[in-house]
Design a protein around this motif. Structure first.
Motif, PDB file in Angstrom:
ATOM      1  N   TYR A  99       0.841  -1.206   0.000  1.00 38.40           N
ATOM      2  CA  TYR A  99       0.000   0.000   0.000  1.00 38.40           C
ATOM      3  C   TYR A  99       0.873   1.252   0.000  1.00 38.40           C
ATOM      4  N   LEU A 100       1.908   1.270   0.844  1.00 45.90           N
ATOM      5  CA  LEU A 100       2.811   2.420   0.895  1.00 45.90           C
ATOM      6  C   LEU A 100       3.541   2.620  -0.422  1.00 45.90           C
ATOM      7  N   GLN A 101       3.971   1.514  -1.029  1.00 45.13           N
ATOM      8  CA  GLN A 101       4.722   1.601  -2.279  1.00 45.13           C
ATOM      9  C   GLN A 101       3.883   2.153  -3.422  1.00 45.13           C
ATOM     10  N   ARG A 102       2.574   1.925  -3.379  1.00 42.53           N
ATOM     11  CA  ARG A 102       1.710   2.468  -4.439  1.00 42.53           C
ATOM     12  C   ARG A 102       1.698   3.988  -4.408  1.00 42.53           C
ATOM     13  N   GLY A 103       1.905   4.562  -3.238  1.00 43.31           N
ATOM     14  CA  GLY A 103       2.113   5.998  -3.111  1.00 43.31           C
ATOM     15  C   GLY A 103       0.909   6.875  -3.381  1.00 43.31           C
ATOM     16  N   ASP A 104      -0.291   6.314  -3.359  1.00 43.45           N
ATOM     17  CA  ASP A 104      -1.490   7.116  -3.600  1.00 43.45           C
ATOM     18  C   ASP A 104      -1.970   7.698  -2.275  1.00 43.45           C
ATOM     19  N   GLN A 105      -1.734   9.013  -2.086  1.00 37.96           N
ATOM     20  CA  GLN A 105      -2.070   9.665  -0.822  1.00 37.96           C
ATOM     21  C   GLN A 105      -3.568   9.646  -0.533  1.00 37.96           C
ATOM     22  N   SER A 106      -4.383   9.480  -1.564  1.00 40.65           N
ATOM     23  CA  SER A 106      -5.832   9.520  -1.357  1.00 40.65           C
ATOM     24  C   SER A 106      -6.431   8.133  -1.137  1.00 40.65           C
TER      25      SER A 106
END
Length: 243
Positions: A99-106
């Motif tokens: 999830y963190l690696q996907r980097g989508d703040q929203s």
């Protein structure tokens, strides 16, 4: 006879929208972790998965695990074996890292897990929601995860407490389900539209056709049920889609 008690599904939906609002308030300096942490009867924590290290845990979380934050960090990898089901903790940890690696703040990440709590160290079911702790939050690591973990047997009081904390932020709670329907590309286009970009400019920046941009804009307007830029801007501000 009707009651005000929420169903488990409604509580999960509301809790998911609430963590978005809480992190948004912290990021914008409207409240601090300490202010919200000890107000909520559930585990509130910030975790850095790269070290790994817990950089914040509220009093409720520490008391129910029976350890201080320093003691939890001193456990190292034993932390996961001590409090979580062997095998399951590795799967959930990998899920959070991805999830963190996907980097989508929203984007939000949620799951059910069993945790050992209380003086008898018995397993209980928890519903956990994660959100990126953004780098512009003072004294917080940009790779951190903001987590709200709620015992399934006690979600109603948590939801009620957070609702009081979020008084005045009804727009996010009311519209979160709509926000969740937006694709990553649609969120990107909303951000660019709020910057004043035209469809041709958006097409050039995202390397897609003007026709594709037009289709996305129609889908966005339909999902959000909006007819003006002012309405789009209000939505973008509420859900932190403005760069």
């Amino acid at each position: 006879m009707k009651t005000n008690r929420l169903s488990s599904g409604e509580m999960k939906d509301l809790a998911t929208s609430q963590i978005f609002s809480l992190e948004n308030r912290i990021a914008n300096g409207k409240c601090t972790l300490n202010e919200i942490g000890d107000f909520i009867p559930g585990s509130v924590m910030v975790q850095n998965l790269k070290i790994p290290q817990v950089t914040y845990m509220n009093t409720w979380g520490c008391e129910n695990l029976g350890h201080s934050m320093d003691e939890i960090n001193a456990l190292g990898d034993e932390y996961y074996d001590k409090f979580f089901v062997p095998g399951e903790s590795e799967r959930l940890l990998n899920g959070m890292k991805n999830y963190l690696q996907r980097g989508d703040q929203s984007e939000l990440y949620s799951f059910f897990q069993q945790v050992k709590t209380g003086p008898k160290s018995e397993y209980g079911w928890f519903y956990t929601i994660c959100k990126h702790m953004r780098g512009n939050v003072k004294n917080q690591d940009p790779t951190g995860l903001f987590l709200l973990s709620t015992p399934m047997s006690g979600m109603n009081p948590v939801v009620t407490k957070v609702n009081k904390l979020l008084d005045g932020n009804e727009f996010v709670v009311k519209h979160y389900r709509v926000f969740a329907l937006l694709t990553k590309r649609e969120k990107e286009i909303i951000s660019l539209l709020t910057e004043g970009k035209s469809s041709p400019e958006i097409a050039d920046q995202l390397f897609i056709s003007k026709h594709t941009v037009s289709t996305h804009r129609k889908n966005i307007a339909s999902k959000l049920n909006i007819t003006s830029f002012a309405e789009l801007l209000k939505f973008a501000i509420a859900f932190d889609l403005i760069r």
